[in-house]
Design a protein around this motif. Structure first.
Motif, PDB file in Angstrom:
ATOM      1  N   ALA A  71       0.862  -1.191   0.000  1.00  0.00           N
ATOM      2  CA  ALA A  71       0.000   0.000   0.000  1.00  0.00           C
ATOM      3  C   ALA A  71       0.891   1.232   0.000  1.00  0.00           C
ATOM      4  CB  ALA A  71      -0.884   0.001   1.244  1.00  0.00           C
ATOM      5  N   ARG A  72       0.296   2.367  -0.313  1.00  0.00           N
ATOM      6  CA  ARG A  72       1.015   3.638  -0.156  1.00  0.00           C
ATOM      7  C   ARG A  72       0.328   4.333   1.013  1.00  0.00           C
ATOM      8  NH1 ARG A  72       3.479   3.632  -5.574  1.00  0.00           N
ATOM      9  NH2 ARG A  72       2.042   2.781  -7.063  1.00  0.00           N
ATOM     10  N   SER A  73       1.079   4.617   2.091  1.00  0.00           N
ATOM     11  CA  SER A  73       0.465   5.172   3.306  1.00  0.00           C
ATOM     12  C   SER A  73       0.742   6.660   3.466  1.00  0.00           C
ATOM     13  CB  SER A  73       0.985   4.408   4.535  1.00  0.00           C
ATOM     14  OG  SER A  73       0.687   5.108   5.708  1.00  0.00           O
ATOM     15  N   ILE A 126       9.493  -1.879 -11.101  1.00  0.00           N
ATOM     16  CA  ILE A 126       9.716  -2.308 -12.485  1.00  0.00           C
ATOM     17  C   ILE A 126      10.302  -1.186 -13.337  1.00  0.00           C
ATOM     18  CG2 ILE A 126       7.902  -4.067 -12.373  1.00  0.00           C
ATOM     19  CD1 ILE A 126       6.245  -2.172 -14.236  1.00  0.00           C
ATOM     20  N   ASP A 127      10.230   0.065 -12.847  1.00  0.00           N
ATOM     21  CA  ASP A 127      10.755   1.194 -13.630  1.00  0.00           C
ATOM     22  C   ASP A 127      12.282   1.176 -13.746  1.00  0.00           C
ATOM     23  OD1 ASP A 127       8.169   2.003 -13.768  1.00  0.00           O
ATOM     24  OD2 ASP A 127       8.348   3.639 -12.329  1.00  0.00           O
ATOM     25  N   ASN A 128      12.933   0.436 -12.868  1.00  0.00           N
ATOM     26  CA  ASN A 128      14.408   0.371 -12.807  1.00  0.00           C
ATOM     27  C   ASN A 128      15.050   1.759 -12.765  1.00  0.00           C
ATOM     28  OD1 ASN A 128      16.627  -1.236 -12.425  1.00  0.00           O
ATOM     29  ND2 ASN A 128      17.134  -1.387 -14.601  1.00  0.00           N
ATOM     30  N   MET A 169       4.640   0.809 -19.010  1.00  0.00           N
ATOM     31  CA  MET A 169       4.696   1.604 -17.781  1.00  0.00           C
ATOM     32  C   MET A 169       5.949   2.479 -17.732  1.00  0.00           C
ATOM     33  SD  MET A 169       3.047  -0.539 -14.667  1.00  0.00           S
ATOM     34  CE  MET A 169       1.300  -0.312 -14.342  1.00  0.00           C
ATOM     35  N   GLY A 170       5.941   3.411 -16.806  1.00  0.00           N
ATOM     36  CA  GLY A 170       7.060   4.323 -16.644  1.00  0.00           C
ATOM     37  C   GLY A 170       6.565   5.759 -16.685  1.00  0.00           C
ATOM     38  N   ARG A 171       6.066   6.218 -15.523  1.00  0.00           N
ATOM     39  CA  ARG A 171       5.554   7.585 -15.444  1.00  0.00           C
ATOM     40  C   ARG A 171       6.663   8.584 -15.693  1.00  0.00           C
ATOM     41  NH1 ARG A 171       1.330   6.963 -11.076  1.00  0.00           N
ATOM     42  NH2 ARG A 171       3.091   6.260  -9.878  1.00  0.00           N
ATOM     43  N   ASN A 172       7.832   8.297 -15.079  1.00  0.00           N
ATOM     44  CA  ASN A 172       8.967   9.222 -15.220  1.00  0.00           C
ATOM     45  C   ASN A 172      10.181   8.545 -15.834  1.00  0.00           C
ATOM     46  OD1 ASN A 172       7.556  11.243 -13.653  1.00  0.00           O
ATOM     47  ND2 ASN A 172       7.972   9.929 -11.890  1.00  0.00           N
ATOM     48  N   GLN A 251       1.858  -5.828 -16.970  1.00  0.00           N
ATOM     49  CA  GLN A 251       3.324  -5.860 -16.973  1.00  0.00           C
ATOM     50  C   GLN A 251       3.938  -6.192 -15.625  1.00  0.00           C
ATOM     51  OE1 GLN A 251       4.703  -2.056 -19.216  1.00  0.00           O
ATOM     52  NE2 GLN A 251       2.541  -1.825 -18.826  1.00  0.00           N
ATOM     53  N   ARG A 252       3.237  -5.852 -14.550  1.00  0.00           N
ATOM     54  CA  ARG A 252       3.850  -5.931 -13.221  1.00  0.00           C
ATOM     55  C   ARG A 252       3.732  -7.297 -12.552  1.00  0.00           C
ATOM     56  NH1 ARG A 252       2.360  -0.445 -10.285  1.00  0.00           N
ATOM     57  NH2 ARG A 252       1.126  -1.712  -8.903  1.00  0.00           N
ATOM     58  N   GLY A 253       2.780  -8.120 -13.047  1.00  0.00           N
ATOM     59  CA  GLY A 253       2.504  -9.372 -12.337  1.00  0.00           C
ATOM     60  C   GLY A 253       3.114 -10.590 -12.970  1.00  0.00           C
TER      61      GLY A 253
HETATM   62  O1  F6P Z   1       6.480   2.654 -10.201  1.00  0.00           O
HETATM   63  C1  F6P Z   1       6.020   1.484 -10.766  1.00  0.00           C
HETATM   64  C2  F6P Z   1       4.798   1.744 -11.616  1.00  0.00           C
HETATM   65  O2  F6P Z   1       4.389   0.516 -12.167  1.00  0.00           O
HETATM   66  C3  F6P Z   1       4.964   2.814 -12.704  1.00  0.00           C
HETATM   67  O3  F6P Z   1       5.612   2.364 -13.856  1.00  0.00           O
HETATM   68  C4  F6P Z   1       3.558   3.218 -12.925  1.00  0.00           C
HETATM   69  O4  F6P Z   1       3.478   4.500 -13.472  1.00  0.00           O
HETATM   70  C5  F6P Z   1       2.969   3.170 -11.537  1.00  0.00           C
HETATM   71  O5  F6P Z   1       3.731   2.234 -10.814  1.00  0.00           O
HETATM   72  C6  F6P Z   1       1.518   2.802 -11.491  1.00  0.00           C
HETATM   73  O6  F6P Z   1       1.086   2.865 -10.174  1.00  0.00           O
HETATM   74  P1  F6P Z   1      -0.323   2.330  -9.673  1.00  0.00           P
HETATM   75  O7  F6P Z   1      -0.266   0.828  -9.680  1.00  0.00           O
HETATM   76  O8  F6P Z   1      -0.454   2.869  -8.291  1.00  0.00           O
HETATM   77  O9  F6P Z   1      -1.343   2.825 -10.633  1.00  0.00           O
END
Ligand code: F6P
Length: 320
Positions: A71-73, A126-128, A169-172, A251-253
């Motif tokens: 979670a993000r707290s 995953i953004d490395n 993915m990759g916001r930044n 992509q993340r799982g």
């Molecule tokens: O930081 C990892 C990441 O997967 C980013 O690439 C992506 O922008 C973000 O998390 C998405 O976050 P959330 O799962 O909270 O939408």
């Protein structure tokens, strides 16, 4: 030491479970009890945890995500929240904490370290884009997920003479986009680190189209702009029929790759060994296939890892 704790925080990724397992088993081998907080720092604030014995962590090595949940707290970001976290750790007689997560999570780990609590950070995103490690947990699995999907999309691109814009993915960070562009033979990678010149890209694509190229693949990081605008631009200026595919959280799982299972096992084991040796306030990293330790202060204050120019150059040259 008699009792340690571990938590996963921020965005989940493959390899978190394998890290928890390795840390718990290393603790058990040293006659130390390991507890796992649920839902990251939020669980630490609510004092919600489970005891991680050999059985609780069996069968999780090959599972994606995090069985402790994440979670993000917002509360943990406050001074008061951090004090409460510290009180909980002390009242449960925890003597060291292992934090698995990205920038924000490591920032929280540094705050606890500054309050005098022994913490070890493990990079997972995953953004490395975490500095002082060649690879973070979950990156390799995400790359494999992406290339599997892009290879499938390429079949349709070539069967229908289309240009596909695949959003990853990759916001930044453009790491996933540029790496997978090279690995899938894409024509272009669009990344947040480099401003897109859509006209120039369309001009280059037009040349290739006129020379007989029948389809195109463009891998675009989510933070680099709007994929549909790029698709419309290509359709109008080049002539390709275009489609946009957003890969999203797929992509993340998934089951971690061999690389991530090994990295997770190494990171998890090392984190307990470091705490036992009295090392604290550091993040474990990987450089030239060896484990490294870097003060959390340097990670947090050093900013985001820079995207490699070589990688961008390679994506550009090989996409011609
Ligand atoms: O930081 C990892 C990441 O997967 C980013 O690439 C992506 O922008 C973000 O998390 C998405 O976050 P959330 O799962 O909270 O939408």
């Amino acid at each position: 030491m008699k009792r340690l704790a571990i938590l996963t925080s921020g965005g989940d990724c493959s390899g978190m479970n394998a890290t928890i397992r390795a840390a718990a088993r290393t603790a058990i081998a040293n006659n130390i009890e390991m507890i796992g907080y649920r839902k990251g720092y939020a669980g630490l604030l609510k004092n919600e945890y489970i005891v991680l014995n050999s059985r609780t962590v069996s069968g999780i090595l090959q599972r994606g995500g995090t069985f402790l949940q994440s979670a993000r707290s917002a509360e943990f970001r406050t001074e008061e929240g951090r004090r409460k976290a510290l009180d909980n750790l002390r009242s449960e007689k925890v003597e060291g904490l292992i934090v698995i997560g990205g920038d924000g999570s490591l920032n929280g780990a540094l705050a606890l370290d500054k309050m005098g609590f022994p913490v070890i950070g493990i990079p997972a995103s995953i953004d490395n884009d975490i500095a002082y490690t060649d690879m973070a947990l979950g990156v390799d699995t995400a790359l494999n997920n992406i290339i599997y999907a892009v290879d499938c999309i390429k079949d349709t691109a070539s069967s229908h003479d289309r240009a596909f814009i695949v959003e990853v993915m990759g916001r930044n960070s453009g790491y996933l986009a540029s790496t997978t562009a090279v690995a899938t033979g894409a024509e272009f990678a669009i990344v947040p680190e480099v401003e897109l010149d859509l006209n120039e890209m369309c001009h280059q694509l037009r040349q290739r189209y006129d020379e007989g190229r029948t389809n195109a693949l463009i891998i675009m990081a989510e933070g680099a702009g709007r994929a549909q605008e790029v698709a419309d631009g290509i359709k109008n200026a080049v002539g390709f029929e275009t489609r946009v595919t957003v890969l999203g959280h797929y992509q993340r799982g998934g089951a971690p790759s061999v690389f991530d299972r090994l990295l997770a096992s190494r990171f998890g084991m090392k984190s307990v060994e470091l705490l036992l040796a009295g090392t604290k306030g550091v993040m474990i990293g990987l450089a030239a296939n060896s484990l490294t330790v870097t003060p959390l202060e340097m990670i947090v204050n050093g900013g985001q890892k820079k995207l490699s120019d070589d990688l961008l150059h390679m994506a550009e040259i090989l996409g011609i």
